[in-house]
Scaffold this motif. Structure first.
Motif, PDB file in Angstrom:
ATOM      1  N   THR A  96       0.816  -1.206  -0.044  1.00 11.58           N
ATOM      2  CA  THR A  96       0.152   0.006  -0.004  1.00 11.58           C
ATOM      3  C   THR A  96       0.980   1.142  -0.045  1.00 11.58           C
ATOM      4  O   THR A  96       1.596   1.335   0.850  1.00 11.58           O
ATOM      5  N   GLY A 133       1.733   5.282   0.518  1.00  8.54           N
ATOM      6  CA  GLY A 133       1.545   6.192   1.261  1.00  8.54           C
ATOM      7  C   GLY A 133       0.783   7.353   0.719  1.00  8.54           C
ATOM      8  O   GLY A 133       0.609   7.441  -0.664  1.00  8.54           O
ATOM      9  N   PRO A 134       0.322   8.412   1.388  1.00 13.30           N
ATOM     10  CA  PRO A 134      -0.662   9.592   0.858  1.00 13.30           C
ATOM     11  C   PRO A 134       0.192  10.392  -0.163  1.00 13.30           C
ATOM     12  O   PRO A 134      -0.536  10.967  -1.047  1.00 13.30           O
ATOM     13  N   HIS A 151      -0.663   8.731  -3.482  1.00 10.60           N
ATOM     14  CA  HIS A 151      -1.806   8.430  -3.818  1.00 10.60           C
ATOM     15  C   HIS A 151      -2.364   8.690  -5.355  1.00 10.60           C
ATOM     16  O   HIS A 151      -1.736   9.589  -5.941  1.00 10.60           O
ATOM     17  N   ARG A 186      -8.162  12.080  -5.130  1.00  9.13           N
ATOM     18  CA  ARG A 186      -6.815  11.408  -4.872  1.00  9.13           C
ATOM     19  C   ARG A 186      -7.498   9.815  -4.300  1.00  9.13           C
ATOM     20  O   ARG A 186      -8.203   9.795  -3.096  1.00  9.13           O
ATOM     21  N   GLN A 187      -6.901   8.872  -4.738  1.00  7.96           N
ATOM     22  CA  GLN A 187      -7.254   7.378  -4.151  1.00  7.96           C
ATOM     23  C   GLN A 187      -6.050   6.735  -3.603  1.00  7.96           C
ATOM     24  O   GLN A 187      -4.917   7.085  -4.269  1.00  7.96           O
ATOM     25  N   ALA A 188      -6.179   5.805  -2.663  1.00 10.56           N
ATOM     26  CA  ALA A 188      -5.311   4.987  -2.349  1.00 10.56           C
ATOM     27  C   ALA A 188      -4.897   4.044  -3.295  1.00 10.56           C
ATOM     28  O   ALA A 188      -5.713   3.825  -3.903  1.00 10.56           O
TER      29      ALA A 188
END
Length: 85
Positions: free
Chosen positions: A18, A20-21, A24, A33-35
């Motif tokens: 995953t 990080g911000p 995104h 903005r999406q993960a």
């Protein structure tokens, strides 16, 4: 001290991560903005495959790299690369 295995290192290499911000994904349709997930894989295997194994651990700031002394197990024959491609 537990030995590492090449198969375990390859499983970790292809495991989804995953982001990080700051990384995104930006949707051009709605502007939000999406993960995002990143997943590595090996697309095509060459006739000869070389592995470069990280043997140093880097701390933060001014710490010097520390050499990892953990032994590594790897098969001399029969390495199944199918799960990683």
């Amino acid at each position: 001290m537990n030995a590492l295995s090449l198969a375990g290192c390859l499983r970790r290499f292809v495991r989804p991560e995953t982001l990080g911000p700051a990384a995104h994904w930006h949707c051009s349709a709605c502007g939000s903005r999406q993960a995002a997930l990143k997943q590595m894989s090996i697309r095509r295997l060459p006739l000869v495959l070389c592995f470069h194994v990280k043997r140093f651990e880097h701390g933060g700031g001014t710490q010097r790299p520390k050499k990892l002394d953990v032994p590594m197990r790897f098969p001399l024959q029969g390495l199944d690369m199918a799960p990683f491609t």
